[in-house]
Structure formats: C-alpha cells, structure tokens
Design a protein around this motif. Structure first.
Motif, PDB file in Angstrom:
ATOM      1  N   TRP A 290       0.844  -1.196   0.000  1.00  0.00           N
ATOM      2  CA  TRP A 290       0.000   0.000   0.000  1.00  0.00           C
ATOM      3  C   TRP A 290       0.874   1.240   0.000  1.00  0.00           C
ATOM      4  O   TRP A 290       1.881   1.286   0.708  1.00  0.00           O
ATOM      5  CB  TRP A 290      -0.883  -0.004   1.238  1.00  0.00           C
ATOM      6  CG  TRP A 290      -1.808   1.180   1.319  1.00  0.00           C
ATOM      7  CD1 TRP A 290      -3.079   1.252   0.845  1.00  0.00           C
ATOM      8  CD2 TRP A 290      -1.526   2.455   1.892  1.00  0.00           C
ATOM      9  NE1 TRP A 290      -3.608   2.508   1.099  1.00  0.00           N
ATOM     10  CE2 TRP A 290      -2.665   3.264   1.736  1.00  0.00           C
ATOM     11  CE3 TRP A 290      -0.405   3.018   2.517  1.00  0.00           C
ATOM     12  CZ2 TRP A 290      -2.734   4.579   2.183  1.00  0.00           C
ATOM     13  CZ3 TRP A 290      -0.454   4.324   2.953  1.00  0.00           C
ATOM     14  CH2 TRP A 290      -1.617   5.099   2.788  1.00  0.00           C
ATOM     15  N   PRO A 291       0.487   2.316  -0.695  1.00  0.00           N
ATOM     16  CA  PRO A 291      -0.609   2.451  -1.665  1.00  0.00           C
ATOM     17  C   PRO A 291      -0.050   2.441  -3.088  1.00  0.00           C
ATOM     18  O   PRO A 291      -0.200   3.399  -3.851  1.00  0.00           O
ATOM     19  CB  PRO A 291      -1.187   3.823  -1.316  1.00  0.00           C
ATOM     20  CG  PRO A 291       0.050   4.639  -0.947  1.00  0.00           C
ATOM     21  CD  PRO A 291       1.053   3.653  -0.390  1.00  0.00           C
TER      22      PRO A 291
ATOM     23  N   ARG B 214     -14.348  -2.541  -5.840  1.00  0.00           N
ATOM     24  CA  ARG B 214     -13.989  -2.565  -4.426  1.00  0.00           C
ATOM     25  C   ARG B 214     -14.458  -3.896  -3.840  1.00  0.00           C
ATOM     26  O   ARG B 214     -15.654  -4.133  -3.666  1.00  0.00           O
ATOM     27  CB  ARG B 214     -14.644  -1.381  -3.710  1.00  0.00           C
ATOM     28  CG  ARG B 214     -14.151  -1.147  -2.297  1.00  0.00           C
ATOM     29  CD  ARG B 214     -14.554   0.241  -1.818  1.00  0.00           C
ATOM     30  NE  ARG B 214     -15.984   0.471  -2.004  1.00  0.00           N
ATOM     31  CZ  ARG B 214     -16.907   0.248  -1.070  1.00  0.00           C
ATOM     32  NH1 ARG B 214     -16.530  -0.193   0.110  1.00  0.00           N
ATOM     33  NH2 ARG B 214     -18.175   0.490  -1.300  1.00  0.00           N
TER      34      ARG B 214
ATOM     35  N   TYR C 198      -3.797   4.619  11.977  1.00  0.00           N
ATOM     36  CA  TYR C 198      -3.744   4.766  10.517  1.00  0.00           C
ATOM     37  C   TYR C 198      -4.380   3.586   9.808  1.00  0.00           C
ATOM     38  O   TYR C 198      -4.988   3.731   8.737  1.00  0.00           O
ATOM     39  CB  TYR C 198      -2.309   5.022  10.045  1.00  0.00           C
ATOM     40  CG  TYR C 198      -1.449   3.813   9.799  1.00  0.00           C
ATOM     41  CD1 TYR C 198      -1.537   3.089   8.603  1.00  0.00           C
ATOM     42  CD2 TYR C 198      -0.509   3.398  10.731  1.00  0.00           C
ATOM     43  CE1 TYR C 198      -0.731   1.986   8.371  1.00  0.00           C
ATOM     44  CE2 TYR C 198       0.305   2.300  10.508  1.00  0.00           C
ATOM     45  CZ  TYR C 198       0.184   1.592   9.331  1.00  0.00           C
ATOM     46  OH  TYR C 198       0.982   0.500   9.101  1.00  0.00           O
ATOM     47  N   GLN C 199      -4.293   2.395  10.406  1.00  0.00           N
ATOM     48  CA  GLN C 199      -4.868   1.227   9.744  1.00  0.00           C
ATOM     49  C   GLN C 199      -6.397   1.240   9.796  1.00  0.00           C
ATOM     50  O   GLN C 199      -7.055   0.899   8.802  1.00  0.00           O
ATOM     51  CB  GLN C 199      -4.312  -0.049  10.366  1.00  0.00           C
ATOM     52  CG  GLN C 199      -2.832  -0.258  10.065  1.00  0.00           C
ATOM     53  CD  GLN C 199      -2.320  -1.593  10.545  1.00  0.00           C
ATOM     54  OE1 GLN C 199      -2.975  -2.315  11.306  1.00  0.00           O
ATOM     55  NE2 GLN C 199      -1.124  -1.956  10.111  1.00  0.00           N
TER      56      GLN C 199
ATOM     57  N   LEU D 198      -7.720   3.698   7.249  1.00  0.00           N
ATOM     58  CA  LEU D 198      -7.736   3.168   5.886  1.00  0.00           C
ATOM     59  C   LEU D 198      -8.804   2.095   5.720  1.00  0.00           C
ATOM     60  O   LEU D 198      -9.405   1.987   4.644  1.00  0.00           O
ATOM     61  CB  LEU D 198      -6.349   2.617   5.531  1.00  0.00           C
ATOM     62  CG  LEU D 198      -5.257   3.690   5.420  1.00  0.00           C
ATOM     63  CD1 LEU D 198      -3.883   3.049   5.275  1.00  0.00           C
ATOM     64  CD2 LEU D 198      -5.538   4.617   4.237  1.00  0.00           C
TER      65      LEU D 198
ATOM     66  N   TRP E  26     -11.905   2.299   3.003  1.00  0.00           N
ATOM     67  CA  TRP E  26     -12.349   1.229   2.102  1.00  0.00           C
ATOM     68  C   TRP E  26     -13.853   1.013   2.239  1.00  0.00           C
ATOM     69  O   TRP E  26     -14.566   0.867   1.235  1.00  0.00           O
ATOM     70  CB  TRP E  26     -11.613  -0.072   2.410  1.00  0.00           C
ATOM     71  CG  TRP E  26     -11.993  -1.175   1.469  1.00  0.00           C
ATOM     72  CD1 TRP E  26     -11.468  -1.440   0.249  1.00  0.00           C
ATOM     73  CD2 TRP E  26     -13.034  -2.145   1.670  1.00  0.00           C
ATOM     74  NE1 TRP E  26     -12.097  -2.516  -0.325  1.00  0.00           N
ATOM     75  CE2 TRP E  26     -13.065  -2.960   0.524  1.00  0.00           C
ATOM     76  CE3 TRP E  26     -13.933  -2.395   2.708  1.00  0.00           C
ATOM     77  CZ2 TRP E  26     -13.969  -4.017   0.392  1.00  0.00           C
ATOM     78  CZ3 TRP E  26     -14.836  -3.439   2.573  1.00  0.00           C
ATOM     79  CH2 TRP E  26     -14.833  -4.246   1.431  1.00  0.00           C
TER      80      TRP E  26
ATOM     81  N   THR F 199      -7.852   8.164   1.561  1.00  0.00           N
ATOM     82  CA  THR F 199      -6.673   7.362   1.236  1.00  0.00           C
ATOM     83  C   THR F 199      -5.493   8.252   0.881  1.00  0.00           C
ATOM     84  O   THR F 199      -4.371   8.066   1.390  1.00  0.00           O
ATOM     85  CB  THR F 199      -6.992   6.416   0.070  1.00  0.00           C
ATOM     86  OG1 THR F 199      -8.088   5.570   0.427  1.00  0.00           O
ATOM     87  CG2 THR F 199      -5.789   5.566  -0.295  1.00  0.00           C
TER      88      THR F 199
ATOM     89  N   ALA G 220      -9.500   4.226  -2.576  1.00  0.00           N
ATOM     90  CA  ALA G 220     -10.012   3.415  -1.474  1.00  0.00           C
ATOM     91  C   ALA G 220     -10.022   1.927  -1.790  1.00  0.00           C
ATOM     92  O   ALA G 220      -9.957   1.094  -0.884  1.00  0.00           O
ATOM     93  CB  ALA G 220     -11.420   3.878  -1.116  1.00  0.00           C
TER      94      ALA G 220
ATOM     95  N   ASN H 192      -7.447  -0.435  -0.131  1.00  0.00           N
ATOM     96  CA  ASN H 192      -7.343  -0.488   1.334  1.00  0.00           C
ATOM     97  C   ASN H 192      -7.918  -1.759   1.943  1.00  0.00           C
ATOM     98  O   ASN H 192      -7.940  -1.893   3.172  1.00  0.00           O
ATOM     99  CB  ASN H 192      -8.065   0.715   1.956  1.00  0.00           C
ATOM    100  CG  ASN H 192      -7.425   2.036   1.578  1.00  0.00           C
ATOM    101  OD1 ASN H 192      -6.278   2.091   1.142  1.00  0.00           O
ATOM    102  ND2 ASN H 192      -8.175   3.120   1.729  1.00  0.00           N
ATOM    103  N   TYR H 193      -8.382  -2.691   1.121  1.00  0.00           N
ATOM    104  CA  TYR H 193      -9.049  -3.863   1.698  1.00  0.00           C
ATOM    105  C   TYR H 193      -8.171  -4.690   2.634  1.00  0.00           C
ATOM    106  O   TYR H 193      -8.701  -5.325   3.571  1.00  0.00           O
ATOM    107  CB  TYR H 193      -9.640  -4.762   0.597  1.00  0.00           C
ATOM    108  CG  TYR H 193      -8.636  -5.427  -0.298  1.00  0.00           C
ATOM    109  CD1 TYR H 193      -7.998  -6.604   0.080  1.00  0.00           C
ATOM    110  CD2 TYR H 193      -8.322  -4.899  -1.546  1.00  0.00           C
ATOM    111  CE1 TYR H 193      -7.081  -7.224  -0.748  1.00  0.00           C
ATOM    112  CE2 TYR H 193      -7.411  -5.511  -2.377  1.00  0.00           C
ATOM    113  CZ  TYR H 193      -6.788  -6.668  -1.982  1.00  0.00           C
ATOM    114  OH  TYR H 193      -5.879  -7.276  -2.811  1.00  0.00           O
TER     115      TYR H 193
ATOM    116  N   TYR I 201      -6.383  -3.674   5.045  1.00  0.00           N
ATOM    117  CA  TYR I 201      -6.592  -3.134   6.384  1.00  0.00           C
ATOM    118  C   TYR I 201      -7.981  -3.492   6.918  1.00  0.00           C
ATOM    119  O   TYR I 201      -8.144  -3.785   8.109  1.00  0.00           O
ATOM    120  CB  TYR I 201      -6.400  -1.612   6.368  1.00  0.00           C
ATOM    121  CG  TYR I 201      -5.004  -1.220   5.977  1.00  0.00           C
ATOM    122  CD1 TYR I 201      -3.940  -1.389   6.852  1.00  0.00           C
ATOM    123  CD2 TYR I 201      -4.737  -0.713   4.706  1.00  0.00           C
ATOM    124  CE1 TYR I 201      -2.649  -1.053   6.485  1.00  0.00           C
ATOM    125  CE2 TYR I 201      -3.453  -0.371   4.328  1.00  0.00           C
ATOM    126  CZ  TYR I 201      -2.404  -0.542   5.223  1.00  0.00           C
ATOM    127  OH  TYR I 201      -1.130  -0.216   4.848  1.00  0.00           O
TER     128      TYR I 201
END
Length: 245
Positions: A5-6, A39, A116-117, A120, A124, A135, A153, A156-157, A159
């Motif tokens: 990421w990212p 997504r 931060y996790q 994110l 998502w 993001t 976004a 971010n899956y 996380y």
C-alpha cells in the motif's frame, strides 16, 4: 516483485532498470490495487493463489526470488511458507514477521498503528470520492513518495480484512514466517517505529546466507535512496547467484 500500500507494479521501476540486464523481472499489481477496479475484499488464500499462478506462469520449472515490500511482504511470506519448494530466496523490504512484531511494539506504537490502519479500513468501507480522498490524505500524512494519481479506497481492503475480516481475517489464516531459504531484509531506520522486531532481525542475520541491512530512509526505501538500495540488492543477489552456481 510484490508491492504494498498504496502502490502498484510501478513501484519497482528503478529495480527493473537496475536488474533487467542480469535477471528476469516479473511484477504485477495486487488484485484490486489498480484504479477503477471493483472494491472487493480478497482473502489471504485468494492472494496467495494469485501469486502462485503468476509464479507458475513466469517460472514453471525453477524456483524464483521474491522481492517484497509492505503488504507484498505479508502475502509473499505466506506464499513462501506454503510453497517453499518454489522459492529460492527472498528480499523483504521494511516488513518483518508480523507475529514477532506484535510482541515488540509498545502500547503507544500499537495505538499509532491502529490509528492509521483503522482510518484506511474505514476509507475502504466508505469508498467513492470520500474514501479516495481519505486514502490520499493518509498517504501524504505518512510521507509516501509514490504518485498519488493511482491511489484510491479500493486498495485499502487489506486493512479492512486485518481489523474487521472476522473468520476471514488474515491473522486467522497466517503462519509464522520462518524462511527456509536465504533472506535479505532491508529496512528504513527513519520511522516513528519499526515494522519488525529486533529479535527477529537478529535471528535472520545469524542464519547462513541471510543478511539484514538498515538504510537511512523511511518506509519506502527503494524510492528514498534508490541508488543505495539497488546496490545492496544487486550485490546480495549476485552473491547468492554465485553461491548457488
């Protein structure tokens, strides 16, 4: 070459340019990380299977070298644990064994990681322009030097799966990372906290054929100091090639 990421496969431009005269390089974007992709949350099994399919396509008859960063380390390490006969050596960048890391973080560091996790993971879940904006904001806050244009976004899956995956959570399906092959671990020393435990790094450095190298960079070592990173990487790969010849 597996990014995290990212980022996308473009993270490794500098390494492909430096290595392609001596090595065959294969890279791809992790599922769901390219702009415009649907997504969707991917399980650890799905991601490891994707790596296996690519590995079998590009090197069906010989074990390969994994060059990994960030979430690419998490998924690549699991691939190596499940398919040890397919991996000749590993270069892990800035992420050590996740199980060992949890034991070494202070309470304050754990709160910073969670902050931060979970942000994110929420980005998502929200998706759309708001999720994309969240993001990119976090990428700037973490001083990510990558191009922000592809960030969104949809990437971010991991996380979300880490914190809210339930029975499909990556932690429930991961093995402790104990490499059965030579490992080079390169990490950035200029960070609020490390993504590896000192004890784990010491164990790696003590194993024959393995090495640990800290550089004066942040998390994106290959972008912060590309020339030095490529030198360390190239020298170790050449040494390993000579030993195995």
């Amino acid at each position: 070459m597996l990014h995290g990421w990212p980022d996308t496969w473009r993270l490794w431009d500098g390494q492909v340019a430096a290595l392609q005269g001596r090595f065959r390089c294969a890279r791809f974007s992790l599922p769901g990380f390219e702009p415009g992709t649907p997504r969707a949350a991917r399980t650890l099994d799905e991601l490891v299977d994707t790596i296996a399919q690519v590995a079998d396509a590009v090197s069906p008859g010989r074990p390969l070298t994994l060059l990994l960063h960030d979430w690419g380390c998490v998924f690549g390490y699991q691939y190596a644990m499940r398919h040890p006969q397919r991996v000749a050596r590993i270069v892990g960048v800035d992420i050590g064994d996740p199980a060992s890391l949890q034991k070494s973080l202070t309470a304050g560091d754990k709160l910073k990681v969670m902050a931060y996790q979970v942000w994110l993971a929420a980005a998502w879940a929200i998706g759309g322009r708001v999720g994309d904006g969240m993001t990119r904001w976090m990428a700037r806050a973490l001083r990510c030097p990558s191009d922000p244009a592809p960030m969104g976004a949809q990437m971010n899956y991991p996380y979300f799966m880490l914190w809210f995956g339930g029975r499909r959570s990556y932690a429930r399906h991961s093995q402790a990372f104990r490499p059965a092959c030579p490992l080079l671990f390169i990490y950035g020393k200029r960070k609020p906290f490390m993504f590896h435990s000192p004890a784990w790094a010491e164990r790696v450095a003590a194993q024959p054929g393995c090495a640990v190298q800290g550089l004066d960079t942040g998390h994106w070592v290959m972008l912060n100091q590309p020339a030095r990173f490529n030198q360390v990487l190239g020298d170790w790969l050449s040494l390993q090639t000579a030993v195995s010849s």
